[in-house]
Structures are given as C-alpha cells and as structure tokens.
Design a protein around this motif. Structure first.
Motif, PDB file in Angstrom:
ATOM      1  N   MET A  52       0.858  -1.187   0.000  1.00 45.01           N
ATOM      2  CA  MET A  52       0.000   0.000   0.000  1.00 45.01           C
ATOM      3  C   MET A  52       0.892   1.235   0.000  1.00 45.01           C
ATOM      4  O   MET A  52       1.427   1.635   1.028  1.00 45.01           O
ATOM      5  CB  MET A  52      -0.922  -0.007   1.225  1.00 45.01           C
ATOM      6  N   ASN A  53       1.073   1.836  -1.156  1.00 48.27           N
ATOM      7  CA  ASN A  53       2.040   2.921  -1.332  1.00 48.27           C
ATOM      8  C   ASN A  53       1.777   4.086  -0.377  1.00 48.27           C
ATOM      9  O   ASN A  53       0.661   4.605  -0.330  1.00 48.27           O
ATOM     10  CB  ASN A  53       1.994   3.430  -2.769  1.00 48.27           C
ATOM     11  N   ARG A 184      -4.823   3.150  -3.210  1.00 44.54           N
ATOM     12  CA  ARG A 184      -4.098   2.501  -4.293  1.00 44.54           C
ATOM     13  C   ARG A 184      -2.910   1.710  -3.749  1.00 44.54           C
ATOM     14  O   ARG A 184      -2.368   2.023  -2.688  1.00 44.54           O
ATOM     15  CB  ARG A 184      -3.600   3.538  -5.298  1.00 44.54           C
ATOM     16  N   CYS A 185      -2.505   0.685  -4.502  1.00 46.50           N
ATOM     17  CA  CYS A 185      -1.394  -0.161  -4.071  1.00 46.50           C
ATOM     18  C   CYS A 185      -0.566  -0.581  -5.276  1.00 46.50           C
ATOM     19  O   CYS A 185      -0.997  -0.447  -6.431  1.00 46.50           O
ATOM     20  CB  CYS A 185      -1.904  -1.398  -3.343  1.00 46.50           C
ATOM     21  N   LYS A 204       6.095   2.146  -8.815  1.00 43.76           N
ATOM     22  CA  LYS A 204       5.347   2.826  -7.763  1.00 43.76           C
ATOM     23  C   LYS A 204       5.112   4.268  -8.186  1.00 43.76           C
ATOM     24  O   LYS A 204       5.943   4.871  -8.868  1.00 43.76           O
ATOM     25  CB  LYS A 204       6.128   2.793  -6.452  1.00 43.76           C
ATOM     26  N   PRO A 205       3.997   4.830  -7.733  1.00 37.48           N
ATOM     27  CA  PRO A 205       2.881   4.170  -7.042  1.00 37.48           C
ATOM     28  C   PRO A 205       1.911   3.524  -8.021  1.00 37.48           C
ATOM     29  O   PRO A 205       1.998   3.741  -9.225  1.00 37.48           O
ATOM     30  CB  PRO A 205       2.219   5.340  -6.321  1.00 37.48           C
ATOM     31  N   ASP A 206       1.006   2.734  -7.462  1.00 39.29           N
ATOM     32  CA  ASP A 206      -0.094   2.134  -8.230  1.00 39.29           C
ATOM     33  C   ASP A 206       0.424   1.269  -9.374  1.00 39.29           C
ATOM     34  O   ASP A 206      -0.114   1.298 -10.475  1.00 39.29           O
ATOM     35  CB  ASP A 206      -1.026   3.228  -8.762  1.00 39.29           C
ATOM     36  N   GLY A 207       1.476   0.478  -9.107  1.00 36.65           N
ATOM     37  CA  GLY A 207       2.078  -0.334 -10.163  1.00 36.65           C
ATOM     38  C   GLY A 207       1.649  -1.782 -10.137  1.00 36.65           C
ATOM     39  O   GLY A 207       0.969  -2.248  -9.212  1.00 36.65           O
ATOM     40  N   LEU A 208       2.065  -2.506 -11.166  1.00 38.85           N
ATOM     41  CA  LEU A 208       1.776  -3.935 -11.280  1.00 38.85           C
ATOM     42  C   LEU A 208       2.913  -4.570 -12.089  1.00 38.85           C
ATOM     43  O   LEU A 208       3.155  -4.171 -13.239  1.00 38.85           O
ATOM     44  CB  LEU A 208       0.435  -4.173 -11.971  1.00 38.85           C
ATOM     45  N   THR A 209       3.602  -5.540 -11.493  1.00 50.92           N
ATOM     46  CA  THR A 209       4.708  -6.218 -12.172  1.00 50.92           C
ATOM     47  C   THR A 209       4.581  -7.717 -11.972  1.00 50.92           C
ATOM     48  O   THR A 209       4.460  -8.192 -10.837  1.00 50.92           O
ATOM     49  CB  THR A 209       6.070  -5.751 -11.623  1.00 50.92           C
TER      50      THR A 209
END
Length: 452
Positions: A52-53, A184-185, A204-209
């Motif tokens: 959770m950023n 956002r996370c 970051k923030p709100d990323g997806l890898t």
C-alpha cells in the motif's frame, strides 16, 4: 486506606483480549531464512506481494481530502508555529520535494514550506489494514499481513496460468482494494516471496509487475543492489561488497560457498538462496506470532533535564513492556535500557539490569530499572546533559512456565496486575497507571493517541 486481601476476593474474570499492538511501531519482520518457515521440497511456487504505497499518507489524504497535496505523517506545529516531530512517511507529492522518512519535520518544512503535517494515528491505519486483509482473503486462502501496509499471498495454484491471466488477476485485486478503501497499491507477482516483494517495488505508485519467466527475472531483478534483499542490512552488505559483489546477479554468479564463508554454513546458504530467489517461504497467518524480544521506545517532543521526568517515562515503558509480556504469556529476567541526549550527535548511555527472577510484573522490573538508571541520570544532569528519548526492552523471553527455585512472584501482586489488565483491556490502557508516570515529559508526540 486499607489494602484489600486479594486472596480473599472472588476469582477474577479473565483479563480479556490484550491489545498487543497498541502504541507499538509495526515493524516488518524478516522470517524467510528459517527451516520452519520453508515449504518442504523444491516444488515451484507463486507469490503475490501487495504494497500500500505511502499508506499512512494515503489514508490521511483520503480522510481529510488532501489529494494532490504534500502530506507528512509524523509531525505537527506548536501554537507558535514551530515545527516538531519526525517524518514517519510522506505522500509522493512531498517526496517530490525531497522529503524522506526519518528526517525531522523541520527539515521537511524547509524543503517544502507548504507541507501539511498529520500525527500518526495507528488505530485509524489498523482499521484500514483490516479491511484490506478482508479483501485479500477473498483472493487466496493463504494471506499474510506482513505489516499494516504489506501483504503476501500464496497463489501456487495459478502456476499454470498465462502472463495475461496473472495480470488480470492482479488488476482485479487492486480494483477490489480500491473499491473497498479508495486506496491505491502496487502489486508484484513472482516465483519467490523475496522476488514478489522486489517486483512490487519496481513500479510505484499504483504499479503492477509480473515476473515469472527466468529471462524477465534476470532482466528486472538481477541488476538490483543486493542490499535490497531481506536480511541484508548495512553490516552484511559491507561484507558482501568487500568481496566485489554489489548486485543480486553478481551474488548469484558467485554461488553460495562465499555466503557460507561470510555468514556460516547454514545461514549463509539460506541467505544466498533467498538472494537467488530459491526460497520457498510459507505465507503464514501472523496472529499467533510471539516475538523473541519486547521493547518500547519514546522520543520526547522536547528535551528535559529532570531525571524524575525521565523516570516517569521509564515507568510508562515498563508498563507497556510488562503488559505485552503478560499478553504473550512470557516472562524475562534480563532487561536493557537506554537514554538519548538532546543534540545532533544523538549521544546517550545504555544499561542492562536484572529483575529478581523471571517475571512480567511491573513492580519487580521498574524497581531494578530505576535503581540502575537514576544515578546515571543525575550524574548526566550534573554534566549539563539534557534528555530527549528513552528505550526499555527485554534481552530474551523465557519460553517456559517452569517455576524458579529461588524466586516466586507474590500471588497478591499477581492478582493485582490481573485486575489491572482486566480494567485496562475493557476500558482503555490508561485506565490504571503507575503513580510515578505522572512525572513524565509533557507534550505532543508524532503519535496522535499519545498526545495530550
């Protein structure tokens, strides 16, 4: 006033549920390098890490409609406008101005004069954290709340799914969290617990890898500094760097024998396997976790030169430490304390002391603590020192309930603390306090719940 005979009173009710995280910094625990924290065998596994950023700052921005504004959690302004406190975390808007965790609120203010300060409100953050955990429980049967703002999920049952399917799964998770909390996370998915955590940090923030293929891992993970891996702090990193290794890829190429030479046969190999992404760590429910040590620290909002006020702070620290020991059902006879002086150098003194035996009752601990600390406090006062912070903790917990031969806790005193715990658990932890705690250092802290 007649003191009642506690042995003649009716049996006391159960103390109730202990609030073991109250007034406690929630520091993430490292638990991968341990045999009992590993899945048996080397079968492939798949993990998710949810971060959770800037969690505290996000929550404050949400609650006070501060979106787009630089927010620092951990500071406040005195009535005269003077900035006080330490940065616990900051929003990405504040970070863009150079504000970093751990710097003083005054430094943050100088970098960003229009920064908004909010005090730490752990109760509010725990409420949001629980809601996030409830959401994640619907995505996997194995969810670990690693801290208030980090979570691991074991999704090994999705090993055969495609990259696109995993991305869709992660987006559904992110959107479910946002729908429930408006927060956002960043999410990372990879083949080890360690690498999933590193993956979530890449965007970051709100990323997806998602990193499941070997070539992708080599491209994204191997170039990272090796000290970004759990368990490698500054001292271990210095040893590794002294052998010419600075990145994860370099450590993997050198192999585990070097790590065994530096850190021991067992631990060295396990540490290298963690760096190499070969750990098969368990995603565990942390509710039954008992720490190896219990400690409490407090930085005063301003300095004091009164040893008795510092003694009052040690009384508060003793109450917190012993309360948690009773909550865990553990005892200790060996304790430590330290006092930090006012000043940029962060000088001070440390001391150790022993209780008369294994105990978790405040009186036995506080008496011996003050016998050791007060002479040093008065000596330092005579030397012109001013006091800014204290810490108290156990050096080791006793993990048995075996009675001691030469020391027994007074049963009347035990009943008294059982009654205190019952009242404090039911009506609030400050319902009953030590009398000497009234001599504490007055003022705000960066914790909202500890401010007066």
């Amino acid at each position: 006033m007649n003191i009642p005979d506690f042995n003649s009173l009716p049996e006391l009710p159960d103390p109730g549920r202990y609030q073991l995280n109250k007034n406690v910094h929630n520091i993430t625990r490292y638990q991968t390098i341990a045999a009992d924290m590993q899945h048996p065998g080397n079968s492939p596994r798949l993990y998710v890490h949810v971060d959770m950023n800037a969690f505290y700052a996000q929550v404050e921005q949400l609650c006070y409609n501060l979106y787009g504004m630089p927010v620092v959690v951990g500071g406040w302004r005195k009535p005269d406008g003077t900035v006080k406190g330490i940065v616990a975390t900051s929003s990405y808007e504040a970070r863009a101005w150079g504000v970093k965790t751990g710097m003083s609120a005054l430094e943050a203010y100088k970098l960003c004069p229009h920064v908004i300060f909010k005090q730490v409100d752990y109760e509010k953050y725990r409420a949001f954290s629980k809601r996030i955990k409830d959401v994640l429980d619907s995505f996997s049967p194995d969810v670990e709340a690693y801290s208030m703002d980090e979570y691991f999920l074991d999704i090994t049952w999705k090993l055969e799914e495609s990259y696109e399917q995993l991305v869709e799964f992660a987006w559904e998770m992110k959107e479910a969290i946002y729908e429930e909390t408006s927060l956002r996370c960043s999410v990372g998915i990879s083949t080890s617990k360690t690498y999933s955590k590193l993956a979530s940090d890449l965007e970051k923030p709100d990323g997806l890898t998602v990193l499941t293929e070997e070539e992708e891992i080599k491209e994204k993970i191997w170039p990272l500094p090796v000290d970004e891996v759990w368990g490698i702090g500054s001292r271990r990193y210095a040893k590794i760097k002294g052998r010419g290794i600075t990145t994860i890829g370099e450590a993997i190429a050198r192999g585990y024998p070097l790590f065994q030479k530096l850190f021991g046969k067992y631990f060295g190999k396990m540490l290298w396997e963690t760096v190499a992404g070969k750990d098969r760590a368990i995603v565990s429910d942390d509710s039954e976790y008992i720490p190896e040590r219990v400690s409490y620290g407090h930085t005063f909002s301003t300095w004091t030169d009164d040893p008795w006020k510092v003694a009052g702070e040690f009384a508060k620290a003793t109450k917190q430490v012993c309360y948690r020991l009773r909550g865990y059902g553990k005892k200790s006879d060996k304790y430590f304390g330290n006092v930090r002086f006012q000043g940029q150098e962060k000088e001070g003194f440390s001391f150790t002391f022993r209780a008369p035996g294994l105990t978790n009752l405040d009186g036995y601990v506080l008496r011996n603590c003050l016998q050791k600390a007060l002479p040093m406090l008065f000596y330092c006062k005579d030397q012109g020192k001013k006091f800014r912070a204290i810490m108290l903790g156990t050096t080791k917990l006793n993990m048995t309930t075996q009675a001691e031969l030469f020391f027994q806790e007074n049963p009347k005193v035990k009943r008294m603390y059982q009654a205190m715990d019952y009242l404090n658990n039911r009506f609030g932890l400050d319902t009953i306090d030590h009398g000497i705690a009234q001599f504490d250092v007055k003022g705000n802290t960066h914790f909202k719940e500890r401010s007066i």
